[in-house]
Design a protein around this motif. Structure first.
Motif, PDB file in Angstrom:
ATOM      1  N   ILE A 158      33.523  28.669  34.342  1.00 40.65           N
ATOM      2  CA  ILE A 158      34.599  29.195  35.180  1.00 40.65           C
ATOM      3  C   ILE A 158      34.155  29.537  36.618  1.00 40.65           C
ATOM      4  CG2 ILE A 158      36.266  31.074  35.459  1.00 40.65           C
ATOM      5  CD1 ILE A 158      36.571  31.152  32.474  1.00 40.65           C
ATOM      6  N   PRO A 159      33.040  30.290  36.808  1.00 39.10           N
ATOM      7  CA  PRO A 159      32.740  30.717  38.175  1.00 39.10           C
ATOM      8  C   PRO A 159      32.650  29.561  39.173  1.00 39.10           C
ATOM      9  CG  PRO A 159      31.370  31.910  36.633  1.00 39.10           C
ATOM     10  CD  PRO A 159      32.091  30.860  35.832  1.00 39.10           C
ATOM     11  N   ARG A 208      35.921  38.429  47.620  1.00 37.02           N
ATOM     12  CA  ARG A 208      35.551  37.320  48.498  1.00 37.02           C
ATOM     13  C   ARG A 208      35.674  37.770  49.944  1.00 37.02           C
ATOM     14  NH1 ARG A 208      35.730  31.984  46.685  1.00 37.02           N
ATOM     15  NH2 ARG A 208      36.773  31.290  48.574  1.00 37.02           N
ATOM     16  N   ALA A 212      36.186  28.028  39.776  1.00 36.35           N
ATOM     17  CA  ALA A 212      37.061  29.003  40.426  1.00 36.35           C
ATOM     18  C   ALA A 212      36.699  29.159  41.904  1.00 36.35           C
ATOM     19  CB  ALA A 212      36.983  30.350  39.715  1.00 36.35           C
ATOM     20  N   SER A 213      35.399  29.187  42.195  1.00 38.10           N
ATOM     21  CA  SER A 213      34.982  29.332  43.590  1.00 38.10           C
ATOM     22  C   SER A 213      35.400  28.111  44.396  1.00 38.10           C
ATOM     23  CB  SER A 213      33.463  29.507  43.682  1.00 38.10           C
ATOM     24  OG  SER A 213      33.076  30.616  42.930  1.00 38.10           O
ATOM     25  N   ALA A 242      43.674  33.673  41.306  1.00 37.41           N
ATOM     26  CA  ALA A 242      42.450  33.320  40.581  1.00 37.41           C
ATOM     27  C   ALA A 242      42.160  34.349  39.498  1.00 37.41           C
ATOM     28  CB  ALA A 242      41.269  33.224  41.548  1.00 37.41           C
ATOM     29  N   VAL A 243      42.382  35.636  39.840  1.00 41.70           N
ATOM     30  CA  VAL A 243      42.168  36.686  38.840  1.00 41.70           C
ATOM     31  C   VAL A 243      43.096  36.468  37.653  1.00 41.70           C
ATOM     32  CG1 VAL A 243      42.511  39.118  38.339  1.00 41.70           C
ATOM     33  CG2 VAL A 243      41.410  38.461  40.460  1.00 41.70           C
ATOM     34  N   LEU A 244      44.385  36.235  37.956  1.00 41.77           N
ATOM     35  CA  LEU A 244      45.354  36.112  36.871  1.00 41.77           C
ATOM     36  C   LEU A 244      45.105  34.866  36.024  1.00 41.77           C
ATOM     37  CD1 LEU A 244      48.681  37.330  38.515  1.00 41.77           C
ATOM     38  CD2 LEU A 244      47.061  38.596  37.125  1.00 41.77           C
ATOM     39  N   THR A 249      40.590  43.970  33.624  1.00 43.95           N
ATOM     40  CA  THR A 249      41.625  43.113  34.209  1.00 43.95           C
ATOM     41  C   THR A 249      42.976  43.820  34.283  1.00 43.95           C
ATOM     42  OG1 THR A 249      41.925  42.152  32.036  1.00 43.95           O
ATOM     43  CG2 THR A 249      40.604  40.901  33.594  1.00 43.95           C
ATOM     44  N   GLU A 278      34.900  43.414  31.904  1.00 40.75           N
ATOM     45  CA  GLU A 278      35.755  43.293  33.083  1.00 40.75           C
ATOM     46  C   GLU A 278      37.036  44.088  32.842  1.00 40.75           C
ATOM     47  OE1 GLU A 278      36.628  39.332  34.445  1.00 40.75           O
ATOM     48  OE2 GLU A 278      37.788  40.102  36.136  1.00 40.75           O
ATOM     49  N   ALA A 316      30.907  36.915  38.296  1.00 38.93           N
ATOM     50  CA  ALA A 316      32.074  37.161  39.156  1.00 38.93           C
ATOM     51  C   ALA A 316      32.349  35.933  40.017  1.00 38.93           C
ATOM     52  CB  ALA A 316      31.813  38.361  40.047  1.00 38.93           C
ATOM     53  N   PHE A 317      33.619  35.717  40.346  1.00 34.48           N
ATOM     54  CA  PHE A 317      33.946  34.593  41.220  1.00 34.48           C
ATOM     55  C   PHE A 317      35.101  34.906  42.148  1.00 34.48           C
ATOM     56  CE2 PHE A 317      35.847  34.181  37.062  1.00 34.48           C
ATOM     57  CZ  PHE A 317      37.190  34.126  37.362  1.00 34.48           C
ATOM     58  N   THR A 318      35.669  36.083  41.990  1.00 38.79           N
ATOM     59  CA  THR A 318      36.784  36.465  42.865  1.00 38.79           C
ATOM     60  C   THR A 318      36.882  37.985  42.809  1.00 38.79           C
ATOM     61  OG1 THR A 318      39.089  36.032  43.388  1.00 38.79           O
ATOM     62  CG2 THR A 318      38.546  36.324  41.057  1.00 38.79           C
ATOM     63  N   SER A 319      37.960  38.554  43.352  1.00 41.15           N
ATOM     64  CA  SER A 319      38.143  39.995  43.247  1.00 41.15           C
ATOM     65  C   SER A 319      38.085  40.393  41.786  1.00 41.15           C
ATOM     66  CB  SER A 319      39.508  40.385  43.791  1.00 41.15           C
ATOM     67  OG  SER A 319      39.601  40.006  45.117  1.00 41.15           O
ATOM     68  N   PHE A 324      42.118  32.664  35.941  1.00 39.23           N
ATOM     69  CA  PHE A 324      40.783  32.550  35.340  1.00 39.23           C
ATOM     70  C   PHE A 324      40.359  33.828  34.617  1.00 39.23           C
ATOM     71  CE2 PHE A 324      40.582  29.470  38.854  1.00 39.23           C
ATOM     72  CZ  PHE A 324      40.233  28.346  38.134  1.00 39.23           C
ATOM     73  N   GLY A 325      40.843  34.964  35.121  1.00 37.75           N
ATOM     74  CA  GLY A 325      40.368  36.231  34.571  1.00 37.75           C
ATOM     75  C   GLY A 325      41.216  36.766  33.429  1.00 37.75           C
ATOM     76  N   VAL A 326      42.511  36.433  33.403  1.00 37.27           N
ATOM     77  CA  VAL A 326      43.381  36.971  32.367  1.00 37.27           C
ATOM     78  C   VAL A 326      43.892  35.865  31.436  1.00 37.27           C
ATOM     79  CG1 VAL A 326      45.423  38.344  31.888  1.00 37.27           C
ATOM     80  CG2 VAL A 326      44.107  38.793  33.970  1.00 37.27           C
ATOM     81  N   GLN A 346      39.102  28.173  45.085  1.00 37.70           N
ATOM     82  CA  GLN A 346      39.487  29.187  46.066  1.00 37.70           C
ATOM     83  C   GLN A 346      39.127  28.707  47.467  1.00 37.70           C
ATOM     84  OE1 GLN A 346      39.138  33.591  44.762  1.00 37.70           O
ATOM     85  NE2 GLN A 346      37.716  32.471  43.495  1.00 37.70           N
TER      86      GLN A 346
END
Lengths: 318, 238
Positions: free
Chosen positions: B84-85, A217, B88-89, B156-158, A290, A288, A269-272, B160-162, B92
């Motif tokens: 999710i995207p 971002r 999440a956006s 957000a990574v942790l 992670t 991805e 994608a939506f963040t780092s 939404f992503g994990v 953030q």
């Protein structure tokens, strides 16, 4: 801007952030004999603007350098502690940058914008990489070229035009920045855009390859920057040949930038986030990565995670 | 071994989603950006030294607030199939733009309570001030719910992503966001309680409980404003 951000976060969270910041991708070289840290000097001559800086006996800079030429067209940014060595491995004594009087012919698929700069001496190398910024005149760009598409490329007699794997175009101030770790001739290039607009229909898209993509971002945390730097370091250190042959590509996108909408949507994608796309027979296989988020600040573990992931993917397309 | 390493090890070697979720929460709590809100929360939780149980109850409510927000998010994504995207956006953006000003405003209100009730005496303003001061425990819940929704890139990574992908493939995954919330709230509960007990002990020795409490309220307000400024600066610099 990012620097300020770093300063702020470290102000509040000294210990945590310091841990992340000081680990920037490349393991620091060992300090040898503490006793013989005599001072050497490095003179930088940027188009006639001369400055002298102190380095230690290993060629490591004692201060960070922001060198700018008199006309503001070219600048070098070198961080404190960077080892600046001549081809022989000895500390480098002088850097001389001038516009070359006999520029090489442009590559087939690009125009040269402005001067070609000769960074001397040849064979000089930097660890970690240094930042090279070149200004360009937007008036000189061919009409059909988007400013964000221009880039810096290295040229040397033996190998012709090469590729830099990092670029940032500042379209407001009309500057392009790249990371380099050796000296050659460098110039700003604008792609000849007759056929392709989206990057995906270049001929190489039909062959099997691995595409590594990092998203971020606009607002970036120390960890997000670390992840990008570490990924780039891993790619450039362990996959140089694959990068050069186009088997492996690395791209960075800001998810908030509308220009990147297609890419962002494709990867979700939506963040780092770091993605590895194994493209086989024209079919994407996006994964991805992670695990990198658990090893931030731990250089060795970070490199290991990224390296093994990419090795697995490269196996598939080989 | 560092926390990230533990989480990594957990996800590699064992298949205990609940434990992974808990440690993911802890990892989130101590990462820079969420930690800024947690510092504000610790200050809030530990601010009332006269009531022993206050810190424990407020800290628990803070954690419950986080559980509330994360669970709703989890249910919306896992059960209702929210994309999710998009969410999440949005969250953030919320974290970057709204949280800072909000913290500053809350800090200013808390600062003013003293002035209003001690300076002006009665009147409408002071009654508002008192009401805000009485937020107390409910305030803890609201704070938790709000802070949970302010996502930074790393959190957000942790989340939404994990965490969410883990929840999607685990049976009973809907409960994982709540467990994650416990992880994120635990440091606040523990440190808030310890801090409160410590300050209470010291102020009893000094025989100055009420004065200490007033000073603490000012400190808490300043911490809120400081954290708020930190967020605003991050946002402006981007």
């Amino acid at each position: 801007m990012l620097a300020k951000l770093k300063i702020w976060s470290s102000f509040l969270l000294v210990i945590l952030v310091a841990n992340l910041l000081c680990a920037c991708g490349s393991p620091a070289p060992e300090v040898a004999n503490e006793g013989e840290l005599s001072t050497y000097h490095l003179e930088i001559d940027l188009l006639g603007a001369k400055n002298t800086f102190s380095v230690d006996s290993q060629g490591r800079l004692k201060t960070s350098i922001e060198a700018l030429s008199g006309d503001g067209k070219i600048s070098l940014s070198i961080r404190e502690g960077t080892a600046v060595l001549a081809k022989s491995g000895e500390p480098l004594e002088a850097i001389h940058v001038a516009a070359t009087p006999n520029p090489p012919p442009p590559p087939e698929d690009a125009h040269i914008i402005g001067e070609v700069y000769d960074l001397r001496p040849p064979g000089a190398n930097f660890n970690p990489s240094i930042m090279l910024t070149l200004s360009y005149d937007p008036e000189e760009l061919p009409r059909e070229v988007r400013e964000s598409d221009i880039y810096i490329a290295p040229y040397d007699e033996g190998n012709g035009w090469g590729t830099c794997y990092y670029k940032r175009v500042d379209t407001e101030n009309h500057r392009v920045t790249t990371q380099i770790n050796y000296f050659a001739q460098f110039a700003v290039l604008a792609p000849v855009s007759t056929k392709e607009h989206p990057t995906s229909d270049t001929p190489s898209a039909t062959t099997d390859r691995v595409e590594v993509v990092y998203f971020h971002r606009a607002q970036r945390c120390a960890g997000c920057i670390y992840a990008e730097t570490g990924t780039r370091y891993t790619l450039e250190t362990y996959f140089k040949d694959e990068l050069a042959s186009g088997k492996l590509t690395f791209k960075v996108f800001n998810v908030e930038n509308k220009e990147n909408a297609a890419m962002v949507k494709k990867y979700g994608a939506f963040t780092s986030s770091l993605f590895v796309n194994t493209i086989r027979d024209g079919t994407d296989n996006i994964e991805e990565v992670t695990d990198i988020w658990f090893v931030l600040g731990n250089d060795q573990a970070f490199v290991k995670v990224v390296k093994s992931k990419i090795e697995t993917s490269l196996e598939v397309v080989r | 071994m560092d926390l990230g390493g533990i989480v990594h090890q957990l996800s590699e070697s064992f298949n205990i989603p609940v434990l992974s979720a808990l440690f993911l929460g802890l990892l989130t709590a101590v990462s820079p950006c969420p930690m800024a809100t947690n510092i504000a929360a610790i200050a809030y939780v530990s601010r009332r030294v006269t009531e022993r149980r206050y810190a424990v109850i407020t800290g628990t409510l803070y954690t419950l607030g986080r559980m509330f927000s994360y669970s709703i998010l989890g249910i919306l994504i896992i059960v209702a199939g929210l994309e999710i995207p998009g969410v999440a956006s949005l969250l953030q953006d919320f974290g970057e733009q709204i949280l800072g000003p909000l913290l500053i405003v809350v800090g200013l209100i808390m600062l003013n309570i003293d002035r209003l009730s001690f300076g002006l005496g009665g009147g409408k303003l002071s009654s508002i001030g008192e009401r805000v001061a009485d937020w107390g425990m409910i305030g803890g819940f609201l704070l938790g719910a709000l802070f949970a929704l302010a996502f930074c890139p790393y959190s957000a990574v942790l989340f939404f992503g994990v965490l969410i992908p883990l929840a999607l493939k685990s049976t009973g995954g809907v409960t994982l966001p709540a467990v994650f919330a416990i992880g994120t709230g635990l440091p606040v509960l523990v440190f808030g309680t310890l801090l409160s007990a410590g300050v209470a002990r010291v102020s009893t020795w000094l025989n100055a409980v009420t004065r200490v409490e007033r000073v603490i309220r000012i400190i808490v307000s300043i911490i809120f404003i400081g954290v708020g400024i930190y967020y605003v600066v991050l946002w402006i610099q981007a």
